[in-house]
Each structure stands twice: as C-alpha cells, then as structure tokens.
Enzyme design. Structure first.
Site, mmCIF file in Angstrom:
data_model
loop_
_atom_site.group_PDB
_atom_site.id
_atom_site.type_symbol
_atom_site.label_atom_id
_atom_site.label_comp_id
_atom_site.label_asym_id
_atom_site.label_seq_id
_atom_site.Cartn_x
_atom_site.Cartn_y
_atom_site.Cartn_z
ATOM 1 N N HIS A 1 -1.179 16.471 -24.928
ATOM 2 C CA HIS A 1 -1.167 15.051 -24.579
ATOM 3 C C HIS A 1 -2.433 14.303 -24.959
ATOM 4 O O HIS A 1 -2.413 13.071 -25.062
ATOM 5 C CB HIS A 1 -0.908 14.898 -23.072
ATOM 6 C CG HIS A 1 0.523 15.117 -22.699
ATOM 7 N ND1 HIS A 1 1.157 16.332 -22.862
ATOM 8 C CD2 HIS A 1 1.459 14.295 -22.177
ATOM 9 C CE1 HIS A 1 2.408 16.241 -22.472
ATOM 10 N NE2 HIS A 1 2.627 15.018 -22.054
ATOM 11 N N HIS B 1 -0.987 10.921 -26.498
ATOM 12 C CA HIS B 1 -1.188 9.588 -25.925
ATOM 13 C C HIS B 1 -1.978 8.687 -26.869
ATOM 14 O O HIS B 1 -1.701 7.482 -26.978
ATOM 15 C CB HIS B 1 -1.890 9.703 -24.567
ATOM 16 C CG HIS B 1 -0.965 10.162 -23.476
ATOM 17 N ND1 HIS B 1 -1.418 10.567 -22.241
ATOM 18 C CD2 HIS B 1 0.389 10.290 -23.432
ATOM 19 C CE1 HIS B 1 -0.379 10.911 -21.484
ATOM 20 N NE2 HIS B 1 0.722 10.748 -22.191
ATOM 21 N N ASN C 1 -0.718 18.978 -19.352
ATOM 22 C CA ASN C 1 -1.145 17.950 -20.293
ATOM 23 C C ASN C 1 -1.386 18.517 -21.682
ATOM 24 O O ASN C 1 -1.923 17.813 -22.544
ATOM 25 C CB ASN C 1 -2.433 17.314 -19.755
ATOM 26 C CG ASN C 1 -2.403 15.795 -19.900
ATOM 27 O OD1 ASN C 1 -3.211 15.236 -20.620
ATOM 28 N ND2 ASN C 1 -1.471 15.119 -19.279
ATOM 29 N N LYS D 1 7.244 23.001 -13.356
ATOM 30 C CA LYS D 1 6.397 21.848 -13.028
ATOM 31 C C LYS D 1 6.190 21.752 -11.516
ATOM 32 O O LYS D 1 5.064 21.506 -11.045
ATOM 33 C CB LYS D 1 7.016 20.552 -13.562
ATOM 34 C CG LYS D 1 6.182 19.345 -13.175
ATOM 35 C CD LYS D 1 6.241 18.225 -14.147
ATOM 36 C CE LYS D 1 5.208 17.177 -13.771
ATOM 37 N NZ LYS D 1 5.252 15.999 -14.638
ATOM 38 N N ARG E 1 0.809 -1.218 0.000
ATOM 39 C CA ARG E 1 0.000 0.000 0.000
ATOM 40 C C ARG E 1 0.851 1.281 0.000
ATOM 41 O O ARG E 1 0.388 2.354 0.361
ATOM 42 C CB ARG E 1 -0.975 0.036 1.168
ATOM 43 C CG ARG E 1 -2.122 -0.928 0.994
ATOM 44 C CD ARG E 1 -3.356 -0.504 1.784
ATOM 45 N NE ARG E 1 -4.362 -1.542 1.747
ATOM 46 C CZ ARG E 1 -4.456 -2.507 2.658
ATOM 47 N NH1 ARG E 1 -3.583 -2.536 3.677
ATOM 48 N NH2 ARG E 1 -5.377 -3.440 2.564
ATOM 49 N N HIS F 1 7.666 9.470 -26.745
ATOM 50 C CA HIS F 1 6.666 10.355 -26.119
ATOM 51 C C HIS F 1 6.865 11.796 -26.596
ATOM 52 O O HIS F 1 5.916 12.509 -26.902
ATOM 53 C CB HIS F 1 6.781 10.270 -24.601
ATOM 54 C CG HIS F 1 5.777 11.109 -23.880
ATOM 55 N ND1 HIS F 1 4.418 10.938 -24.024
ATOM 56 C CD2 HIS F 1 5.931 12.167 -23.036
ATOM 57 C CE1 HIS F 1 3.780 11.837 -23.284
ATOM 58 N NE2 HIS F 1 4.674 12.597 -22.672
ATOM 59 N N LYS G 1 3.079 11.712 -10.671
ATOM 60 C CA LYS G 1 2.201 10.908 -11.545
ATOM 61 C C LYS G 1 2.969 9.646 -11.900
ATOM 62 O O LYS G 1 3.995 9.700 -12.594
ATOM 63 C CB LYS G 1 1.851 11.671 -12.811
ATOM 64 C CG LYS G 1 0.591 12.516 -12.708
ATOM 65 C CD LYS G 1 0.180 12.998 -14.098
ATOM 66 C CE LYS G 1 -1.084 13.848 -14.034
ATOM 67 N NZ LYS G 1 -1.460 14.329 -15.381
ATOM 68 N N ARG H 1 -3.310 21.841 -12.957
ATOM 69 C CA ARG H 1 -2.287 20.868 -13.341
ATOM 70 C C ARG H 1 -2.585 20.298 -14.728
ATOM 71 O O ARG H 1 -1.683 19.829 -15.436
ATOM 72 C CB ARG H 1 -2.192 19.717 -12.325
ATOM 73 C CG ARG H 1 -1.079 18.747 -12.711
ATOM 74 C CD ARG H 1 -0.734 17.742 -11.639
ATOM 75 N NE ARG H 1 0.387 16.928 -12.088
ATOM 76 C CZ ARG H 1 1.057 16.075 -11.329
ATOM 77 N NH1 ARG H 1 0.718 15.897 -10.058
ATOM 78 N NH2 ARG H 1 2.072 15.374 -11.802
ATOM 79 N N GLU I 1 8.609 17.871 -24.388
ATOM 80 C CA GLU I 1 8.081 18.404 -23.116
ATOM 81 C C GLU I 1 8.652 19.782 -22.807
ATOM 82 O O GLU I 1 8.000 20.604 -22.168
ATOM 83 C CB GLU I 1 8.401 17.425 -21.980
ATOM 84 C CG GLU I 1 7.715 16.071 -22.090
ATOM 85 C CD GLU I 1 6.194 16.103 -21.867
ATOM 86 O OE1 GLU I 1 5.583 15.032 -21.885
ATOM 87 O OE2 GLU I 1 5.622 17.209 -21.685
ATOM 88 N N GLU J 1 -4.475 17.243 -9.994
ATOM 89 C CA GLU J 1 -4.907 17.597 -11.357
ATOM 90 C C GLU J 1 -6.416 17.855 -11.411
ATOM 91 O O GLU J 1 -7.121 17.359 -12.294
ATOM 92 C CB GLU J 1 -4.520 16.507 -12.349
ATOM 93 C CG GLU J 1 -4.596 16.954 -13.796
ATOM 94 C CD GLU J 1 -4.275 15.847 -14.803
ATOM 95 O OE1 GLU J 1 -4.469 14.650 -14.511
ATOM 96 O OE2 GLU J 1 -3.824 16.202 -15.891
HETATM 97 O O1 LIG Z 1 2.501 15.812 -14.591
HETATM 98 C C1 LIG Z 1 1.473 16.090 -15.250
HETATM 99 O O2 LIG Z 1 0.374 16.425 -14.754
HETATM 100 C C2 LIG Z 1 1.513 16.003 -16.714
HETATM 101 O O3 LIG Z 1 0.495 16.006 -17.392
HETATM 102 C C3 LIG Z 1 2.877 15.942 -17.332
HETATM 103 C C4 LIG Z 1 2.894 15.190 -18.637
HETATM 104 O O4 LIG Z 1 3.850 15.853 -19.467
HETATM 105 C C5 LIG Z 1 3.370 13.753 -18.454
HETATM 106 O O5 LIG Z 1 3.606 13.149 -19.711
HETATM 107 C C6 LIG Z 1 2.364 12.926 -17.674
HETATM 108 O O6 LIG Z 1 2.933 11.716 -17.312
HETATM 109 C C7 LIG Z 1 1.119 12.629 -18.472
HETATM 110 O O7 LIG Z 1 0.096 12.523 -17.545
HETATM 111 P P1 LIG Z 1 -1.244 11.708 -17.864
HETATM 112 O O8 LIG Z 1 -2.117 12.030 -16.676
HETATM 113 O O9 LIG Z 1 -1.778 12.247 -19.163
HETATM 114 O O10 LIG Z 1 -0.869 10.287 -17.977
#
Ligand SMILES: O=C(O)C(=O)C[C@@H](O)[C@H](O)[C@H](O)COP(=O)(O)O
Length: 361
Positions: free
Chosen positions: A248, A252, A245, A227, A122, A265, A144, A241, A186, A237
C-alpha cells in the site's frame, strides 16, 4: 509549584462481529443488532438500492424507524466535501446519538460513511454491509474509516469499528468484472502475508473472475478471518496490523499520482505488491519463487503488472506522506518469505527508486 496527576484509563473493549453467509441477508437477526428504539439511517450506493430496500423492508416490519439515503460516491469524491453533505443531511434530519447508521456498498462507501459515523455527534453506532469483493475481504472489516485529501489517500480518518459486518456473498453474483478485479489485489496481498492455507488455495486453482462459487465463498471467508485475527491483535496499527498494508505504500501514492479513481485500489495494490516483492528480494533475501507466484496469480486475474509512465521522484514525494511514515522516514512492509511479513525501516532511496522501475511501462 507542586503538581499531581489524574489518569484516565479508558477500557474500551470494542467488539465487531463479522457475519458471513450466502443468501443470508434476509435471515439475519436485525433487531438484535439494533438497540430497541434506535432510529436507523441506511446510506446505500444507488447501484445496490434493492439490497438496501430489502433491509429497510425488514426493519420496517419490526417497527424500526428507518431512513434510506441512496448516494453515488466514486473514489474521486471520497473526500471531506462529500462528508459535509452527509453531515448537512443528518443535521436537517435532526439525527440523535442513539441513531444506528447502516452502510451498504463497496469500500469507498463504507470508508466514507464509516468516517461520518465515527465523527458525527462524536460517534454513532454503525453496521457495514459490504457489497463488493474488496469491501467483503478487506475494506469493511477492522474499523479503518477515512477520506482522501489532495496530499494522500485516506489521510483523514479514524478507527471506528462497525458493530456488525454483514457479508452475504450472494450479492457478488451481480458484481461487475472490474469490481471483481478491484478486489483480488487485496486477496493476493492477504495470501502473500498469510501464506498457507490461503496461499495454497490460490495455488491449487484460480477460478475466473466474475462467477460466485464455493471456492470464492471459502476464500472470502478465509481472507476475512485473517483480517479479523490481525485487527483483534493490533486494532490501532501499532505493529502487526501494518502487515495488512503490504503493497500500500506505493499503491496509495499511485492512486494519488494518477488522480483518485484512475487506477482501482486493487490494480494499485497489485502494482505496489510487485515493488514490495522486489524490495523484499533485495533487502530480506525473499526467495524469487514468491514473486513469480504472485505474478502468476496477477496474470491469471488480469491485474496489470505495469503502471502508466510516472516520475519516480514525484511518486517518492507522495509516498513520504504515507501514514506508516515516521519522523525518521518511511516504514516498509516487506516479506522474508511467503507468510513472513516484516516492518523494515531505512530502506535506501536509491534501492526504492530502482525497485519502482519494475512497474514502469
Ligand atoms: O485494515 C488495515 O489495516 C489495512 O491496511 C487494510 C488495507 O488493505 C486497506 O486498504 C486500508 O484501508 C488501508 O489503510 P491505510 O491506513 O493505508 O489507509
């Protein structure tokens, strides 16, 4: 039937220290970072085994009981199967909850090992030692941690801050060129959402990729600090936050569409950024010069501006699984101007499909 409520108001003031230097790895106060008597497991990418061995030697000299596991985890193996092999090893090693895990490697390794640290027993204390540009400016910072599934990138994960992020920019001196390129996506994203001084630094000069110097040390420091500031304001987030993204939502989906690892990436983030910039012009009237500036940066650092051919409707289906999506639909991070990100909902599908054309071959 009467009922009453008992509330639990957990005050977790999670703290994560980001330490940045050049050729400082050997001089860090390791024993102050590891609670006395805690055993340590170092999980390191085999390509940076010498870095991990230097840490193990340093800890050994301080009588810290340390195991060193070297692994090879490409993006396509950033999944629950690989997580399970580490769970297995930890069980065989009778790991206890006071163990500190030290992750030494790039973003894939820190994401996966961080997820193992978040979930085994845990949750174990962990330290991230990022050894790629992507991990130093982004992935290792902010807690994250996640692995990919067939349905999407980073769909299984947690928020689990590393107690320490140790950034020694000297380790980048041997970083392969494609890993530099994988990280600059990034850096460009950060410059676009932050604006000056980071965007000014990029506009004043853009050194070639692959050579560590003072300019890179300053840009890495500024990007990491940006950051850290954003994460401090919104760790889980819930709003600002999401700005991190930017690019992204498409990035993704592209990584999943073409098979994890086909695009780095950073390459995917560059492509996703171009789509987000096109949408920003259409939806928020972002000045066109911002897109032109981003394209100049991408060309200088040889980030692709076109993807391999893809089915836009299929890509939209993958994007629907984005973690920023809600029951009402997708949430987009767009720009009103450089340094002025906004979360925008209800962008019409036909507008998105039209913007996806900007990265078709
Ligand atoms: O830390 C964050 O918040 C980000 O969104 C940073 C991104 O650049 C990073 O690639 C992050 O791992 C992507 O987050 P995700 O929640 O889309 O998986």
């Amino acid at each position: 039937m009467a009922w009453h409520e008992i509330s639990i108001e957990a005050q977790s003031r999670a703290i994560s220290h980001v330490v940045i230097g050049h050729q400082t790895l050997g001089g860090w106060p390791w024993t102050s970072w590891i609670p006395k008597g805690s055993p340590v497991i170092i999980v390191a990418d085999e390509r940076v085994q010498p870095v991990a061995q230097s840490i193990q030697t340093r800890l050994g000299a301080e009588d810290v009981k340390t195991l060193l596991w070297t692994v090879t985890i490409p993006e396509q193996d950033k999944n629950l199967q690989t997580v399970n092999t580490l769970y297995q090893r930890m069980g065989e090693s009778q790991v206890t909850r006071d163990t500190v895990v030290i992750a030494v490697g790039g973003g894939v390794l820190t994401d996966l090992v961080g997820y193992v640290a978040a979930t085994y027993l845990r949750g174990l204390r962990w330290i991230a030692i990022p050894t790629t540009l992507l991990a130093q400016v982004d992935a290792a910072i902010g807690g994250k941690v996640a692995v990919n599934t067939a349905f999407g990138k980073n769909l299984v994960g947690a928020f689990h801050l590393p107690s320490i992020v140790g950034i020694d920019t000297a380790v980048l001196e041997t970083l392969p060129l494609r890993e530099w390129q994988a990280g600059v996506g990034e850096v460009l994203k950060s410059a676009l959402i932050a604006g000056p001084p980071l965007s000014d630094a990029l506009s004043s000069e853009l050194p070639p990729l692959g050579t560590m110097n003072d300019w890179w040390a300053a840009v890495i420091g500024e990007t990491a600090a940006l950051k850290a500031r954003i994460v401090s304001e919104d760790l889980y987030e819930r709003n600002t936050r999401m700005f991190l993204n930017f690019g992204h939502t498409v990035a993704h989906a592209l990584e999943n569409y073409f098979g994890y690892g086909t695009l780095t990436h950073g390459e995917a983030v560059g492509l996703g950024t171009l789509v987000a910039l096109d949408l920003s012009e259409k939806v928020l009237n972002m000045p066109r010069w911002v897109e032109e500036q981003a394209r100049t940066w991408m060309a200088r650092w040889t980030l692709p501006s076109r993807a391999p051919a893809f089915d836009s409707q299929k890509l939209m289906g993958i994007m629907a699984q984005d973690k920023k999506a809600r029951a009402f639909g997708l949430q987009w991070v767009l720009l009103a101007d450089i340094g002025k990100p906004q979360v925008v909902t209800s962008v019409p599908t036909d507008v998105v499909l039209d913007s996806l054309q900007v990265i078709q071959p």
